[in-house]
Design an enzyme around this catalytic site. Structure first.
Site, PDB file in Angstrom:
ATOM      1  N   TYR A 195      -6.934  -2.943  13.014  1.00  0.00           N
ATOM      2  CA  TYR A 195      -7.772  -1.828  12.549  1.00  0.00           C
ATOM      3  C   TYR A 195      -9.233  -1.994  12.954  1.00  0.00           C
ATOM      4  O   TYR A 195     -10.126  -1.654  12.192  1.00  0.00           O
ATOM      5  CB  TYR A 195      -7.651  -1.697  11.020  1.00  0.00           C
ATOM      6  CG  TYR A 195      -6.289  -1.169  10.598  1.00  0.00           C
ATOM      7  CD1 TYR A 195      -6.066   0.203  10.493  1.00  0.00           C
ATOM      8  CD2 TYR A 195      -5.235  -2.023  10.345  1.00  0.00           C
ATOM      9  CE1 TYR A 195      -4.822   0.703  10.124  1.00  0.00           C
ATOM     10  CE2 TYR A 195      -3.982  -1.539   9.978  1.00  0.00           C
ATOM     11  CZ  TYR A 195      -3.791  -0.172   9.873  1.00  0.00           C
ATOM     12  OH  TYR A 195      -2.564   0.318   9.513  1.00  0.00           O
TER      13      TYR A 195
ATOM     14  N   GLU B 131       0.735  -1.041  14.071  1.00  0.00           N
ATOM     15  CA  GLU B 131      -0.160  -0.236  13.226  1.00  0.00           C
ATOM     16  C   GLU B 131      -1.536  -0.196  13.865  1.00  0.00           C
ATOM     17  O   GLU B 131      -2.045  -1.234  14.306  1.00  0.00           O
ATOM     18  CB  GLU B 131      -0.331  -0.845  11.820  1.00  0.00           C
ATOM     19  CG  GLU B 131       0.793  -0.555  10.879  1.00  0.00           C
ATOM     20  CD  GLU B 131       0.552  -1.080   9.453  1.00  0.00           C
ATOM     21  OE1 GLU B 131      -0.619  -1.180   9.013  1.00  0.00           O
ATOM     22  OE2 GLU B 131       1.560  -1.395   8.803  1.00  0.00           O
TER      23      GLU B 131
ATOM     24  N   ASN C  52       6.544  -7.691   6.887  1.00  0.00           N
ATOM     25  CA  ASN C  52       5.313  -6.996   7.237  1.00  0.00           C
ATOM     26  C   ASN C  52       4.122  -7.802   6.758  1.00  0.00           C
ATOM     27  O   ASN C  52       4.018  -8.124   5.574  1.00  0.00           O
ATOM     28  CB  ASN C  52       5.250  -5.617   6.578  1.00  0.00           C
ATOM     29  CG  ASN C  52       3.961  -4.897   6.963  1.00  0.00           C
ATOM     30  OD1 ASN C  52       3.799  -4.487   8.106  1.00  0.00           O
ATOM     31  ND2 ASN C  52       3.030  -4.782   6.029  1.00  0.00           N
ATOM     32  N   GLU C  53       3.250  -8.136   7.697  1.00  0.00           N
ATOM     33  CA  GLU C  53       1.975  -8.800   7.397  1.00  0.00           C
ATOM     34  C   GLU C  53       2.127 -10.025   6.500  1.00  0.00           C
ATOM     35  O   GLU C  53       1.412 -10.171   5.515  1.00  0.00           O
ATOM     36  CB  GLU C  53       0.989  -7.792   6.801  1.00  0.00           C
ATOM     37  CG  GLU C  53       0.664  -6.667   7.775  1.00  0.00           C
ATOM     38  CD  GLU C  53      -0.195  -5.542   7.176  1.00  0.00           C
ATOM     39  OE1 GLU C  53      -0.270  -5.440   5.949  1.00  0.00           O
ATOM     40  OE2 GLU C  53      -0.778  -4.789   7.958  1.00  0.00           O
TER      41      GLU C  53
ATOM     42  N   ASN D  27      -0.674  -5.336  13.739  1.00  0.00           N
ATOM     43  CA  ASN D  27      -1.294  -4.298  12.909  1.00  0.00           C
ATOM     44  C   ASN D  27      -2.797  -4.542  13.004  1.00  0.00           C
ATOM     45  O   ASN D  27      -3.288  -5.538  12.465  1.00  0.00           O
ATOM     46  CB  ASN D  27      -0.853  -4.429  11.442  1.00  0.00           C
ATOM     47  CG  ASN D  27       0.622  -4.122  11.246  1.00  0.00           C
ATOM     48  OD1 ASN D  27       1.319  -3.773  12.186  1.00  0.00           O
ATOM     49  ND2 ASN D  27       1.089  -4.233  10.017  1.00  0.00           N
TER      50      ASN D  27
ATOM     51  N   ASP E  17       0.814  -1.214   0.000  1.00  0.00           N
ATOM     52  CA  ASP E  17       0.000   0.000   0.000  1.00  0.00           C
ATOM     53  C   ASP E  17       0.856   1.278   0.000  1.00  0.00           C
ATOM     54  O   ASP E  17       0.661   2.153   0.828  1.00  0.00           O
ATOM     55  CB  ASP E  17      -0.908  -0.049   1.251  1.00  0.00           C
ATOM     56  CG  ASP E  17      -1.883   1.104   1.328  1.00  0.00           C
ATOM     57  OD1 ASP E  17      -2.363   1.541   0.272  1.00  0.00           O
ATOM     58  OD2 ASP E  17      -2.167   1.564   2.451  1.00  0.00           O
TER      59      ASP E  17
ATOM     60  N   LYS F 264      -4.122   8.107   6.527  1.00  0.00           N
ATOM     61  CA  LYS F 264      -4.110   7.811   7.967  1.00  0.00           C
ATOM     62  C   LYS F 264      -3.103   8.674   8.712  1.00  0.00           C
ATOM     63  O   LYS F 264      -2.875   8.481   9.914  1.00  0.00           O
ATOM     64  CB  LYS F 264      -3.828   6.321   8.200  1.00  0.00           C
ATOM     65  CG  LYS F 264      -4.943   5.417   7.680  1.00  0.00           C
ATOM     66  CD  LYS F 264      -4.829   3.988   8.133  1.00  0.00           C
ATOM     67  CE  LYS F 264      -5.900   3.118   7.528  1.00  0.00           C
ATOM     68  NZ  LYS F 264      -5.758   2.891   6.074  1.00  0.00           N
TER      69      LYS F 264
HETATM   70  N1  CKX Z   1      -1.049  -2.347   6.721  1.00  0.00           N
HETATM   71  C1  CKX Z   1      -5.083  -4.259   6.507  1.00  0.00           C
HETATM   72  C2  CKX Z   1       0.074  -2.149   5.824  1.00  0.00           C
HETATM   73  C3  CKX Z   1       0.208  -0.708   5.457  1.00  0.00           C
HETATM   74  C4  CKX Z   1      -1.115  -0.135   4.979  1.00  0.00           C
HETATM   75  C5  CKX Z   1      -2.158  -0.303   6.042  1.00  0.00           C
HETATM   76  C6  CKX Z   1      -3.446   0.460   5.690  1.00  0.00           C
HETATM   77  C7  CKX Z   1      -2.301  -1.831   6.139  1.00  0.00           C
HETATM   78  C8  CKX Z   1      -3.488  -2.393   6.795  1.00  0.00           C
HETATM   79  C9  CKX Z   1      -3.696  -3.841   6.477  1.00  0.00           C
HETATM   80  O1  CKX Z   1       1.181  -0.569   4.481  1.00  0.00           O
HETATM   81  O2  CKX Z   1      -0.954   1.188   4.562  1.00  0.00           O
HETATM   82  O3  CKX Z   1      -4.349  -0.085   5.143  1.00  0.00           O
HETATM   83  O4  CKX Z   1      -3.542   1.657   5.941  1.00  0.00           O
END
Ligand code: CKX
Length: 609
Positions: free
Chosen positions: A473, A511, A416-417, A471, A166, A575
């Site tokens: 949300y 995050e 990451n993720e 991370n 992203d 964000k």
């Molecule tokens: N995490 C659902 C990685 C970041 C993104 C962030 C987002 C995501 C969330 C994963 O690079 O920017 O969606 O804002």
């Protein structure tokens, strides 16, 4: 020949020439440059600044979105007086891969867009005459390289980046290029590890050189007074009453490494080094044996016009803003940052979680959203996985080699993720973690950030992490807006699950965030308004505050940043706590109030205080 990762500092024995400025530049959509002789001369160049990203200079969308080969060219002079020296070129970052030609001859190739590489010039160099330097770069995303994505071909034949991540796929010679002239016998690398013993600091050091002459080390305090010395390529330097490097209270000693032959200095290299230890004990993260709570941000190197290009003015502004909020830490999401950022973090006493560009470890064409919604993608079972792992391990090696001596770097973020809900992730990540652990003399904690869907019952890899990084949300991608009360319950529920699954480990929220239009106010709030961003953060903090094992919060993101266009993003990810032009949204004042009042040892276990 040993190629050195050391930062290019000049010294009594080292000569540098900065090659930054306007270079010739040309796109090569047919990848025909090499056969057409572009290695010697670009046929129809424009001029672009180096360092920078090329994407946001042009008014033509094809150029902004360009995927493929592109070339840079310049000339440089090497003075006759340097004939007895070893000459090289250092690229601090060429994104994502590059082949370098000097006077028409291939001199080096490098994969990976965020770490430096050195090109030895050897006999190709012409003295006191112009040397041509051409660089073929390529920014195509692939599933076997990091960061991960694919390059699609549109019906009109044009290529397009489809990142599995992203952020905008900015590329180019993103960071400075330097011509370096070293004595033939020189220092190629050094490593320090710190041990505290009462008021004394013991600095275990190792120096690598290209020869056999004697090595000395002299250590100076910030007043320039010599406080300690060492002799030999390996050793332990003892500093009495050492002033330790601390959170937002940095102290840097100057370490001067020399190769000497009798009374003659053959080579000299200096670096400012902070002395500190870092370890995880129980649920505490300890700096110099004292618990710390991380307050700060996930960031990006991202700014208007220059994209991901080295931008010292923005670096300075970002540190001033972070200090203003009361932050003490940041993560280098989602790639290794410019070296100057770590130097400033060392000087300012910021704790950095340093990240390799292993982002997008899930299959998705709608960039990262399918996987985020729980669609299984078996990412680590692909035909590309073996090659990906090889590149990933090499990138970790380059990251740790480059950043290992920074006091500010307190942990390595190795992915990451990643899709840890699939069992094939475990053997892959086991290798990644074992490799990182084998490389770091300081034995820093290692971690990855956990994707939303990798809940305690589904994540098969969390046991690898020394610090568990989430991370999450709830209140944004899940149960947003008027459902925020349910979001809070879900978040609490998940944390109860983690408490049972990983008792005795520290957790950090790496995050959490809500997209927010920096111009939108709404009472009562709606999602995207500045009021909602504060309500969302406040809900998250209420939850964090009620779990003792949460030892840090790094909000996503420090500032709005550019992404691929799409229905999920309004000219980028919003964000940010600050706008892309680094002005505060309302949440910045809210965070400042919270962080200025949270002590550095917030939630410390009594046994570690
Ligand atoms: N995490 C659902 C990685 C970041 C993104 C962030 C987002 C995501 C969330 C994963 O690079 O920017 O969606 O804002």
């Amino acid at each position: 020949m040993k190629l050195s990762p050391l930062y290019p500092w000049a010294s009594a024995s080292r000569r540098l020439a900065d090659l930054n400025g306007f270079w010739k530049f040309q796109f090569d959509p047919e990848s025909s440059g090499e056969v057409e002789g572009w290695t010697k001369r670009l046929p129809a160049p424009v001029f672009l600044p180096v360092p920078s990203s090329f994407a946001d200079f042009f008014t033509d969308k094809d150029f902004r979105e360009y995927s493929g080969d592109f070339w840079y060219a310049t000339e440089f002079f090497v003075p006759n007086e340097w004939q007895s020296r070893e000459i090289s070129l250092r690229f601090a970052a060429a994104t994502h891969r590059a082949v370098v030609f000097v006077n028409g001859q291939e001199a080096a190739a490098h994969e990976g867009g965020f770490t430096p590489f050195v090109v030895p010039l050897g006999k190709t160099v012409k003295w006191d005459e112009p040397n041509t330097l051409t660089v073929k770069c390529n920014n195509e995303l692939r599933e076997d390289c990091i960061p991960i994505g694919i390059t699609a071909t549109l019906q009109n034949g044009k290529k397009m980046a489809k990142p599995y991540f992203d952020f905008f796929n900015y590329a180019g010679l993103l960071r400075p290029v330097t011509l370096i002239a070293l004595p033939k016998e020189h220092i190629t690398d050094f490593t320090v590890r710190h041990e505290l013993s009462g008021n004394k600091a013991l600095v275990h050091y190792n120096v690598e050189t290209t020869g056999d002459n004697n090595v000395t080390v002299a250590v100076f305090d910030e007043d320039g007074k010599q406080v300690a010395a060492g002799e030999g390529k390996d050793g332990i330097i003892s500093i009495d009453n050492a002033r330790l490097w601390n959170v937002r209270d940095a102290y840097l000693y100057k370490f001067v490494f020399r190769i000497t032959d009798g009374g003659t200095i053959i080579d000299e290299y200096s670096e400012d080094i902070g002395i500190r230890t870092v370890e995880v004990r129980g649920t505490d993260i300890l700096l110099n044996g004292k618990p710390v709570y991380l307050k700060g941000f996930g960031k990006h190197e991202d700014s208007d016009i220059n994209g991901r290009g080295y931008n010292p003015a923005v670096i300075k502004r970002d540190f001033e803003l972070m200090k203003w909020t009361g932050a003490n830490s940041f993560r280098t999401a989602h790639y290794p940052y410019s070296e100057e950022i770590y130097q400033m973090a060392d000087r300012e006493g910021f704790l950095v979680i340093d990240e390799v560009a292993a982002v997008g470890m899930m299959t998705s064409t709608l960039n990262f959203m399918d996987a985020a919604n729980g669609k299984p993608t078996a990412f680590f079972q692909k035909e590309t996985t073996t090659r990906l792992l090889k590149n990933h391990l090499a990138a970790i090696e380059e990251l740790i080699r480059r950043d290992k001596n920074h006091a500010s770097v307190i942990a390595w973020r190795l992915a990451n993720e990643p899709e840890t809900t699939d069992e094939s992730a475990l053997p892959y990540l086991e290798e990644v973690f074992a490799h990182a652990r084998s490389l770091d003399a300081q034995e820093r904690p290692c971690t990855f950030t956990s994707l939303m869907t990798a809940t305690p019952d589904k994540c098969g890899c969390v046991q690898l992490c020394d610090v568990v990084c989430l991370n999450r949300y709830y209140g944004w991608y899940v149960k947003g807006g008027y459902e925020i009360g349910d979001a809070e319950n879900w978040l609490r529920g998940e944390l109860e699950g983690w408490k049972n699954k990983c008792p005795g480990k520290p957790f950090v929220f790496s995050e959490y965030g809500a997209d927010t239009d920096g111009t939108l106010h709404k009472l009562p709030s709606v999602m995207w308004s500045q009021e909602y961003q504060i309500e969302y953060l406040d809900m998250c903090h209420r939850v964090f505050d009620s779990f003792d094992f949460i030892k840090g919060e790094q909000v996503w993101n420090f500032a709005d940043f550019q992404t691929t266009e799409g229905i999920m993003r309004v000219d980028g990810n919003r964000k940010g706590i600050f706008t892309r032009s680094r002005q505060p949204k309302a949440a910045a004042f809210y965070l400042k109030m919270r962080w200025e009042n949270l002590p550095c040892d917030y939630k410390a276990n009594n046994s570690n205080k």
